[in-house]
Write a protein that holds these residues in place. Structure first.
Motif, mmCIF file in Angstrom:
data_model
loop_
_atom_site.group_PDB
_atom_site.id
_atom_site.type_symbol
_atom_site.label_atom_id
_atom_site.label_comp_id
_atom_site.label_asym_id
_atom_site.label_seq_id
_atom_site.Cartn_x
_atom_site.Cartn_y
_atom_site.Cartn_z
ATOM 1 N N ALA A 160 0.817 -1.223 0.000
ATOM 2 C CA ALA A 160 0.000 0.000 0.000
ATOM 3 C C ALA A 160 0.844 1.264 0.000
ATOM 4 N N GLY A 161 2.059 1.199 0.560
ATOM 5 C CA GLY A 161 2.911 2.372 0.621
ATOM 6 C C GLY A 161 3.829 2.549 -0.563
ATOM 7 N N ALA A 162 3.727 1.669 -1.544
ATOM 8 C CA ALA A 162 4.580 1.752 -2.733
ATOM 9 C C ALA A 162 3.924 2.596 -3.817
ATOM 10 N N SER A 163 4.724 3.045 -4.774
ATOM 11 C CA SER A 163 4.150 3.657 -5.971
ATOM 12 C C SER A 163 3.541 2.536 -6.815
ATOM 13 N N PRO A 164 2.574 2.844 -7.687
ATOM 14 C CA PRO A 164 2.011 1.797 -8.536
ATOM 15 C C PRO A 164 3.075 1.078 -9.348
ATOM 16 N N GLY A 165 4.066 1.839 -9.835
ATOM 17 C CA GLY A 165 5.120 1.215 -10.632
ATOM 18 C C GLY A 165 5.937 0.220 -9.831
ATOM 19 N N TRP A 166 6.290 0.612 -8.592
ATOM 20 C CA TRP A 166 7.079 -0.324 -7.791
ATOM 21 C C TRP A 166 6.237 -1.508 -7.314
ATOM 22 N N ALA A 167 4.957 -1.288 -7.048
ATOM 23 C CA ALA A 167 4.101 -2.409 -6.649
ATOM 24 C C ALA A 167 4.113 -3.492 -7.729
ATOM 25 N N ARG A 168 4.005 -3.054 -8.983
ATOM 26 C CA ARG A 168 4.058 -4.012 -10.082
ATOM 27 C C ARG A 168 5.443 -4.661 -10.171
ATOM 28 N N ARG A 169 6.493 -3.846 -10.029
ATOM 29 C CA ARG A 169 7.852 -4.360 -10.140
ATOM 30 C C ARG A 169 8.172 -5.319 -8.981
ATOM 31 N N ALA A 170 7.747 -4.968 -7.775
ATOM 32 C CA ALA A 170 7.998 -5.844 -6.634
ATOM 33 C C ALA A 170 7.312 -7.184 -6.813
ATOM 34 N N THR A 171 6.120 -7.164 -7.389
ATOM 35 C CA THR A 171 5.378 -8.397 -7.612
ATOM 36 C C THR A 171 6.067 -9.268 -8.655
ATOM 37 N N SER A 172 6.454 -8.671 -9.763
ATOM 38 C CA SER A 172 7.130 -9.453 -10.804
ATOM 39 C C SER A 172 8.497 -9.930 -10.325
ATOM 40 N N THR A 173 9.162 -9.140 -9.488
ATOM 41 C CA THR A 173 10.455 -9.553 -8.958
ATOM 42 C C THR A 173 10.308 -10.754 -8.037
ATOM 43 N N SER A 174 9.229 -10.806 -7.273
ATOM 44 C CA SER A 174 8.980 -11.969 -6.416
ATOM 45 C C SER A 174 8.880 -13.235 -7.254
ATOM 46 N N VAL A 175 8.217 -13.131 -8.394
ATOM 47 C CA VAL A 175 8.093 -14.289 -9.283
ATOM 48 C C VAL A 175 9.454 -14.669 -9.869
ATOM 49 N N GLU A 176 10.241 -13.675 -10.254
ATOM 50 C CA GLU A 176 11.578 -13.963 -10.785
ATOM 51 C C GLU A 176 12.445 -14.682 -9.752
ATOM 52 N N LEU A 177 12.336 -14.281 -8.498
ATOM 53 C CA LEU A 177 13.111 -14.934 -7.445
ATOM 54 C C LEU A 177 12.642 -16.370 -7.233
ATOM 55 N N ALA A 178 11.336 -16.583 -7.282
ATOM 56 C CA ALA A 178 10.823 -17.947 -7.138
ATOM 57 C C ALA A 178 11.351 -18.829 -8.261
ATOM 58 N N ARG A 179 11.413 -18.299 -9.464
ATOM 59 C CA ARG A 179 11.977 -19.057 -10.586
ATOM 60 C C ARG A 179 13.458 -19.348 -10.352
ATOM 61 N N ALA A 180 14.175 -18.368 -9.826
ATOM 62 C CA ALA A 180 15.611 -18.537 -9.600
ATOM 63 C C ALA A 180 15.884 -19.590 -8.529
ATOM 64 N N PHE A 181 14.995 -19.717 -7.547
ATOM 65 C CA PHE A 181 15.197 -20.745 -6.528
ATOM 66 C C PHE A 181 14.982 -22.143 -7.105
ATOM 67 N N VAL A 182 14.131 -22.247 -8.124
ATOM 68 C CA VAL A 182 13.912 -23.529 -8.793
ATOM 69 C C VAL A 182 15.067 -23.844 -9.730
ATOM 70 N N ASP A 183 15.509 -22.862 -10.478
ATOM 71 C CA ASP A 183 16.579 -23.027 -11.452
ATOM 72 C C ASP A 183 17.609 -21.915 -11.247
ATOM 73 N N PRO A 184 18.538 -22.087 -10.279
ATOM 74 C CA PRO A 184 19.461 -21.015 -9.952
ATOM 75 C C PRO A 184 20.307 -20.586 -11.145
ATOM 76 N N PRO A 185 20.424 -19.278 -11.354
ATOM 77 C CA PRO A 185 21.278 -18.784 -12.446
ATOM 78 C C PRO A 185 22.734 -19.212 -12.249
ATOM 79 N N GLU A 186 23.458 -19.257 -13.327
ATOM 80 C CA GLU A 186 24.856 -19.630 -13.253
ATOM 81 C C GLU A 186 25.611 -18.646 -12.348
ATOM 82 N N GLY A 187 26.414 -19.198 -11.462
ATOM 83 C CA GLY A 187 27.189 -18.377 -10.559
ATOM 84 C C GLY A 187 26.564 -18.199 -9.186
ATOM 85 N N TRP A 188 25.303 -18.649 -9.008
ATOM 86 C CA TRP A 188 24.684 -18.525 -7.692
ATOM 87 C C TRP A 188 25.281 -19.522 -6.703
ATOM 88 N N GLY A 189 25.763 -20.652 -7.202
ATOM 89 C CA GLY A 189 26.407 -21.633 -6.324
ATOM 90 C C GLY A 189 25.436 -22.409 -5.488
#
Length: 358
Positions: free
Chosen positions: A329-358
């Motif tokens: 609620a305290g975010a700008s609309p742009g960051w609310a959308r970005r924070a949401t999509s970033t959460s999904v990107e992180l969930a994907r990365a935990f399933v298939d870690p990018p090269e170099g994450w170790g």
């Protein structure tokens, strides 16, 4: 309400690596239909009924949960919400706003054309609700054990109708998120009395656990496919929450200190995971950061936590859900959308870690 529910014949989408991500409910602005479309588009694995507290009375956490109560009404006083003798304009407004929120999610899912694996709704937990509403005497509901029990039973009955309606209209299982941001203050005895000069007595831990456990059971009895208890306070009572037997515990991992959290916090987190309970890890900023963060630094507290607790990092892929650190609620609309999509990107990365994450 609108009858644009997703058809039972619509294809349930195949599970995706990013499905283990969601938001915690609140959203900036006042356009609920736009919020719902964004939520459905960005977190198709677990979209949720959006909360837009900027709309005012009845749209905040306590007001919208009060709208679910059966045979109990509230009204607004200068000090906040208070029990009313009969439903008036304030209570009806809360009911109407919640109905619009359900309509908006339903319509957004219909526009998307697919049934999600699950949908989520959020309600204030019994202690947060009872701390946020006054009796007609002006004292908080939680100071009257009879009223407290009545509120808890009323909320359970209201959830039965709410969960059934969401399941019918979306064609998906319903996850119930119980928000308890005030629980630490209830346990500490730090809530103010009506005069403002004193504090309400601390509630014993056993009593707090019993009522919360009853709320979790009531949500399951209401038809919830899973129940998460959310407390983004820097010192959540993790052992008490786990004892209430939810399916998931949602925390602000960054506020706890990540892998540098105190030993008792780490022990409690380890016990939660050891028991098979999901951890919903708030690791994405819920308000606009000074600069867009990169994925690896955001992921690091979760990676370090798994390492510190002695779990394989694969547990982040199957026993964790990524969320913003708290509501948006305290975010700008742009960051609310970005924070949401970033959460999904992180969930994907935990399933298939990018090269170099170790």
């Amino acid at each position: 309400m609108s009858e644009t529910s997703t058809s039972p014949e619509a294809d349930t989408r195949e599970p995706q690596p990013g499905d283990r991500a969601t938001g915690l409910g609140s959203w900036p602005g006042t356009d609920v239909r736009e919020a719902a479309r964004t939520v459905v588009g960005e977190v198709p694995g677990l979209p949720y009924v959006p909360e837009l507290p900027a709309r005012g009375v009845g749209a905040d956490m306590v007001g919208r949960t009060a709208a679910l109560l059966v045979d109990i009404a509230v009204e607004v006083w200068p000090s906040g919400y208070r029990v009313a003798r009969r439903p008036g304009g304030d209570h009806r407004r809360a009911e109407e706003l919640l109905a619009r929120d359900v309509d908006a999610l339903d319509e957004a899912l219909g526009e998307a054309g697919a049934r999600p694996p699950a949908v989520k709704c959020q309600v204030a937990g019994p202690w947060t609700l009872a701390a946020g509403i006054e009796l007609r005497s002006g004292h908080r509901v939680l100071t009257d054990r009879g009223a407290l029990a009545e509120f808890a039973a009323s909320l359970g009955e209201g959830l039965r109708t709410h969960v059934a309606e969401l399941a019918r209209r979306t064609g998906a299982p319903v996850v119930v998120q119980i928000d308890e941001p005030t629980l630490p203050a209830v346990l500490a005895g730090s809530l103010k009395t009506p005069s403002g000069y004193g504090t309400v007595g601390a509630v014993p831990g056993a009593e707090a656990r019993t009522l919360l456990e009853n709320a979790v059971s009531a949500a399951k009895d209401a038809g919830a496919s899973a129940v998460a208890v959310h407390c983004c306070h820097p010192t959540p009572p993790l052992a008490l929450i786990q004892a209430a037997r939810p399916d998931a515990v949602a925390i602000d991992l960054t506020a706890l200190g990540g892998a540098d959290a105190p030993k008792d916090v780490l022990d409690a987190l380890g016990e939660i995971w050891e028991a098979g309970t999901e951890l919903w890890l708030g690791i994405v900023p819920s308000t606009d950061p000074s600069a867009p963060p990169e994925l690896r630094p955001l992921a690091q507290p979760a990676l370090d936590l798994a390492d510190r607790l002695g779990f394989d990092r694969a547990r982040l892929a199957d026993r964790a859900v990524v969320t913003p650190s708290c509501g948006l609620a305290g975010a700008s609309p742009g960051w609310a959308r970005r924070a949401t999509s970033t959460s999904v990107e992180l969930a994907r990365a935990f399933v298939d870690p990018p090269e170099g994450w170790g």
